[in-house]
Write a protein that holds these residues in place. Sequence first.
Motif, PDB file in Angstrom:
ATOM      1  N   UNK A  87      64.841  37.854  32.602  1.00 29.87           N
ATOM      2  CA  UNK A  87      64.393  39.248  32.582  1.00 29.87           C
ATOM      3  C   UNK A  87      65.274  40.011  31.617  1.00 29.87           C
ATOM      4  N   UNK A  88      64.685  41.010  30.967  1.00 25.72           N
ATOM      5  CA  UNK A  88      65.445  41.868  30.071  1.00 25.72           C
ATOM      6  C   UNK A  88      64.768  43.231  30.005  1.00 25.72           C
ATOM      7  N   UNK A  89      65.375  44.154  29.285  1.00 29.53           N
ATOM      8  CA  UNK A  89      64.827  45.491  29.083  1.00 29.53           C
ATOM      9  C   UNK A  89      64.046  45.494  27.767  1.00 29.53           C
ATOM     10  N   UNK A  90      62.917  46.178  27.741  1.00 33.77           N
ATOM     11  CA  UNK A  90      62.147  46.270  26.505  1.00 33.77           C
ATOM     12  C   UNK A  90      62.988  46.938  25.421  1.00 33.77           C
ATOM     13  N   UNK A  91      62.701  46.591  24.171  1.00 31.08           N
ATOM     14  CA  UNK A  91      63.454  47.173  23.066  1.00 31.08           C
ATOM     15  C   UNK A  91      63.288  48.688  23.014  1.00 31.08           C
ATOM     16  N   UNK A  92      62.080  49.177  23.311  1.00 26.29           N
ATOM     17  CA  UNK A  92      61.839  50.620  23.277  1.00 26.29           C
ATOM     18  C   UNK A  92      62.674  51.341  24.331  1.00 26.29           C
ATOM     19  N   UNK A  93      62.731  50.774  25.556  1.00 25.71           N
ATOM     20  CA  UNK A  93      63.493  51.405  26.637  1.00 25.71           C
ATOM     21  C   UNK A  93      64.983  51.376  26.332  1.00 25.71           C
ATOM     22  N   UNK A  94      65.481  50.255  25.804  1.00 24.00           N
ATOM     23  CA  UNK A  94      66.901  50.164  25.459  1.00 24.00           C
ATOM     24  C   UNK A  94      67.268  51.177  24.382  1.00 24.00           C
ATOM     25  N   UNK A  95      66.380  51.333  23.387  1.00 27.06           N
ATOM     26  CA  UNK A  95      66.639  52.298  22.317  1.00 27.06           C
ATOM     27  C   UNK A  95      66.614  53.724  22.852  1.00 27.06           C
ATOM     28  N   UNK A  96      65.656  54.014  23.737  1.00 23.78           N
ATOM     29  CA  UNK A  96      65.573  55.363  24.309  1.00 23.78           C
ATOM     30  C   UNK A  96      66.828  55.700  25.105  1.00 23.78           C
ATOM     31  N   UNK A  97      67.346  54.720  25.831  1.00 23.90           N
ATOM     32  CA  UNK A  97      68.540  54.935  26.650  1.00 23.90           C
ATOM     33  C   UNK A  97      69.823  54.826  25.833  1.00 23.90           C
ATOM     34  N   UNK A  98      69.706  54.364  24.582  1.00 24.09           N
ATOM     35  CA  UNK A  98      70.861  54.188  23.696  1.00 24.09           C
ATOM     36  C   UNK A  98      71.824  53.125  24.231  1.00 24.09           C
ATOM     37  N   UNK A  99      71.281  52.039  24.770  1.00 24.75           N
ATOM     38  CA  UNK A  99      72.081  50.904  25.249  1.00 24.75           C
ATOM     39  C   UNK A  99      71.902  49.721  24.316  1.00 24.75           C
ATOM     40  N   UNK A 100      72.965  48.970  24.150  1.00 22.52           N
ATOM     41  CA  UNK A 100      72.953  47.817  23.264  1.00 22.52           C
ATOM     42  C   UNK A 100      72.837  46.531  24.074  1.00 22.52           C
ATOM     43  N   UNK A 101      71.900  45.682  23.672  1.00 27.64           N
ATOM     44  CA  UNK A 101      71.704  44.384  24.320  1.00 27.64           C
ATOM     45  C   UNK A 101      72.829  43.440  23.896  1.00 27.64           C
ATOM     46  N   UNK A 102      73.553  42.899  24.883  1.00 26.93           N
ATOM     47  CA  UNK A 102      74.690  42.030  24.605  1.00 26.93           C
ATOM     48  C   UNK A 102      74.386  40.557  24.841  1.00 26.93           C
ATOM     49  N   UNK A 103      73.151  40.230  25.163  1.00 27.63           N
ATOM     50  CA  UNK A 103      72.785  38.836  25.340  1.00 27.63           C
ATOM     51  C   UNK A 103      72.444  38.500  26.780  1.00 27.63           C
ATOM     52  N   UNK A 104      71.936  37.286  26.966  1.00 30.31           N
ATOM     53  CA  UNK A 104      71.524  36.798  28.284  1.00 30.31           C
ATOM     54  C   UNK A 104      72.301  35.531  28.602  1.00 30.31           C
ATOM     55  N   UNK A 105      73.034  35.557  29.675  1.00 32.25           N
ATOM     56  CA  UNK A 105      73.805  34.398  30.106  1.00 32.25           C
ATOM     57  C   UNK A 105      72.914  33.476  30.940  1.00 32.25           C
ATOM     58  N   UNK A 106      72.816  32.227  30.519  1.00 32.17           N
ATOM     59  CA  UNK A 106      72.120  31.193  31.299  1.00 32.17           C
ATOM     60  C   UNK A 106      73.150  30.496  32.163  1.00 32.17           C
ATOM     61  N   UNK A 107      73.029  30.636  33.467  1.00 36.85           N
ATOM     62  CA  UNK A 107      74.007  30.069  34.398  1.00 36.85           C
ATOM     63  C   UNK A 107      73.378  28.928  35.180  1.00 36.85           C
TER      64      UNK A 107
END
Length: 231
Positions: free
Chosen positions: A37-57
């Motif tokens: 699961x992740x945040x859509x690019x549009x929502x992340x941009x609107x919130x001004x948050x940077x995607x730092x990656x997805x950890x596979x555990x």
Amino acid sequence: MNRRLFIGTLGAGALGTVAGCVSGLADDVATFSATPARVSEDAAAEADYKYQGTRERIDSEVVGGQDVEVTSYISVYDRAIDLTGERFGGDALKASVFGVIATPQVSVDGEDFDPVGDLSNRELAERVQSHYSGIEVDRAVGGRALQALGQRFSFQSYEGIATLQAEYDVSVHLDVAQRDHEDDHVVVAAVYPTDSILSEGSEQGRIDTLTRGLEQYEGIDVKLESERSGE
């Protein structure tokens, strides 16, 4: 706030070995995997948050007498915030972190394995507190409900103190929500400064934007980092 520590908290501390339907069989080990699961690019941009990656555990466990291998995913976002007050030196600090965890729900020979689904929001918050050296959770301060992934996510908010860059003590909120989605269990957690020390207004609205922008589907594009239990 150290992003790696926060990922470790959500992966190892809040989740532990986690647990759907069997997705494969390798060397007599049944394998189960969540859908990232992740945040859509549009929502992340609107919130001004940077995607730092997805950890596979990847964790190993015995369920129903069967060795199983369980793959979970933790996607993390953060934001640099200008904090008010002379003691912060006028620096923009990565003071707000948002994470979404997807774990498969396992059932083998009538035995179910889903420790995360059995944890309350308070228990998840306490796991974060006990496994993150830079945060202390004090008390619950309310909640709210949001629509995400076609589901109702009920957040519980807690107040506490976090240490940023091993130097600054900051009053923070810790928000936790969890919900089943398809064959997975989804946990959302966020740590962000309280309104009293922000120069840009409340951070909660940005967290809500990220939550409403959650996406989870087969083939979703994520930037993967691998991790096995014990690492």
